[in-house]
Design an enzyme around this catalytic site. Structure first.
Site, PDB file in Angstrom:
ATOM      1  CG  ASN A 166       3.700   3.525  -1.155  1.00 20.88           C
ATOM      2  OD1 ASN A 166       4.586   4.259  -1.662  1.00 20.88           O
ATOM      3  ND2 ASN A 166       4.108   2.391  -1.617  1.00 20.88           N
TER       4      ASN A 166
ATOM      5  CB  ILE B  63       8.516  -4.571  -4.343  1.00 25.50           C
ATOM      6  CG1 ILE B  63       7.150  -5.039  -5.303  1.00 25.50           C
ATOM      7  CG2 ILE B  63       8.247  -5.342  -3.368  1.00 25.50           C
ATOM      8  CD1 ILE B  63       6.828  -5.366  -6.640  1.00 25.50           C
ATOM      9  CG  LEU B  64      10.932  -0.903   0.132  1.00 27.07           C
ATOM     10  CD1 LEU B  64      10.714  -0.682   1.457  1.00 27.07           C
ATOM     11  CD2 LEU B  64      11.505  -0.557  -0.423  1.00 27.07           C
TER      12      LEU B  64
ATOM     13  CG  MET C 225       8.504   3.068 -10.284  1.00 22.71           C
ATOM     14  SD  MET C 225       6.696   2.520  -9.872  1.00 22.71           S
ATOM     15  CE  MET C 225       5.978   4.122  -9.659  1.00 22.71           C
TER      16      MET C 225
ATOM     17  CG  HIS D  84      -0.938   2.779  -5.236  1.00 25.39           C
ATOM     18  ND1 HIS D  84      -0.233   2.000  -5.977  1.00 25.39           N
ATOM     19  CD2 HIS D  84      -2.444   1.823  -5.462  1.00 25.39           C
ATOM     20  CE1 HIS D  84      -0.554   1.777  -6.627  1.00 25.39           C
ATOM     21  NE2 HIS D  84      -2.078   1.889  -6.535  1.00 25.39           N
TER      22      HIS D  84
ATOM     23  N   GLY E  72       9.608  12.875  -8.979  1.00 25.11           N
ATOM     24  CA  GLY E  72      10.281  13.372  -7.202  1.00 25.11           C
ATOM     25  C   GLY E  72       9.228  14.680  -7.110  1.00 25.11           C
TER      26      GLY E  72
HETATM   27  C1  GAR Z   1       2.682   9.259  -8.087  1.00 25.19           C
HETATM   28  O1  GAR Z   1       1.710   9.569  -8.514  1.00 25.19           O
HETATM   29  C2  GAR Z   1       2.822   8.015  -6.980  1.00 25.19           C
HETATM   30  O2  GAR Z   1       1.624   7.805  -6.172  1.00 25.19           O
HETATM   31  C3  GAR Z   1       2.844   6.891  -7.738  1.00 25.19           C
HETATM   32  O3  GAR Z   1       3.403   7.143  -8.843  1.00 25.19           O
HETATM   33  C4  GAR Z   1       4.423   8.705  -8.717  1.00 25.19           C
HETATM   34  C5  GAR Z   1       5.476   8.700  -8.854  1.00 25.19           C
HETATM   35  O4  GAR Z   1       4.739  10.741  -9.104  1.00 25.19           O
HETATM   36  N1  GAR Z   1       3.269   5.795  -7.173  1.00 25.19           N
HETATM   37  C6  GAR Z   1       3.119   4.774  -7.494  1.00 25.19           C
HETATM   38  O5  GAR Z   1       2.296   3.982  -8.615  1.00 25.19           O
HETATM   39  C7  GAR Z   1       3.403   3.347  -6.442  1.00 25.19           C
HETATM   40  N2  GAR Z   1       2.962   2.704  -6.775  1.00 25.19           N
HETATM   41  P1  GAR Z   1       6.143  11.516  -8.153  1.00 25.19           P
HETATM   42  O6  GAR Z   1       7.727  11.146  -8.888  1.00 25.19           O
HETATM   43  O7  GAR Z   1       5.756  12.920  -8.715  1.00 25.19           O
HETATM   44  O8  GAR Z   1       5.971  11.681  -7.048  1.00 25.19           O
END
Ligand code: GAR
Length: 202
Positions: free
Chosen positions: A109, A94-95, A92, A111, A14
């Protein structure tokens, strides 16, 4: 300007959620996180939300017969909190159609790669292993594909000789924390226009 009501979906630590909460509280964006929903009971993101007096709700996928019913529940919670923009922040899953239809062009989102390169899981490590000179992060609207929706903002991060996958991921994360609030600000200011798969900034 009135405050945009955000619902944030999370699965893990988060840090992006925190960046969005902080930006709202400091008045850097005209937006406020009004509910956080996690598909993981022990996500640290839930702790962060509670520490900020934001309703933090765990929805157990296993409690529902299928993805559609699970998503109907998530959408119902978001609607009950009068959410205007849904932000996926390390969520994590997919919608499916239920969520997309409940919030058309109202789901973003983040990424950790320069899409359309390296969609999906472990994007930073795969970019590093591939030997790219530059990677970065992307905020995009969510469509039915995996990390395929219209791109709103990107930040470029150079790959350094001394980088490991971890140090690269950490520098990408710093940029994530900047461009996610920036994209939300543009949305809140009604400055994003989607045409086919392109996003134009007004
Ligand atoms: C982040 O790096 C985000 O970009 C990635 O997960 C991490 C979450 O970190 N998302 C994906 O890979 C989605 N495909 P956080 O919980 O500290 O925000």
């Amino acid at each position: 300007m009135s405050c945009l009501r955000l619902g944030v979906l999370v699965s893990g630590r988060g840090s992006n959620l925190q960046a969005i909460i902080d930006a709202g509280q400091k008045g850097e964006i005209p937006a406020e996180v009004v509910v956080v929903i996690s598909d993981q009971p022990d996500a640290f993101a839930l702790t962060r939300a509670r520490a900020n007096n934001i309703p933090a709700i765990y929805v157990n996928f296993q409690d529902f017969p299928n993805k559609e019913k699970y998503e109907e529940k998530v959408a119902a919670i978001l609607q009950a909190h009068k959410v205007e923009l849904v932000c996926l922040a390390g969520y994590m899953r997919i919608l499916g159609a239920s969520m997309l239809e409940a919030f058309p062009n109202r789901i973003m989102n983040i990424h950790p790669a320069l899409l359309p390169a390296f969609p999906g899981l472990h994007a930073q490590a795969r970019a590093w292993e591939h030997g790219v000179r530059f990677s970065g992060c992307t905020v995009h609207f969510v469509d039915e594909g995996v990390d395929t929706g219209p791109i709103i903002l990107q930040a470029v991060v150079p790959v350094l000789v001394e980088d490991t996958a971890e140090t690269l991921a950490a520098r990408i994360l710093e940029q994530e924390h900047k461009i996610y609030p920036a994209a939300i600000r543009l949305f809140a200011q009604n400055r994003l226009r989607i045409q086919r798969r392109k996003v134009y900034l007004k």
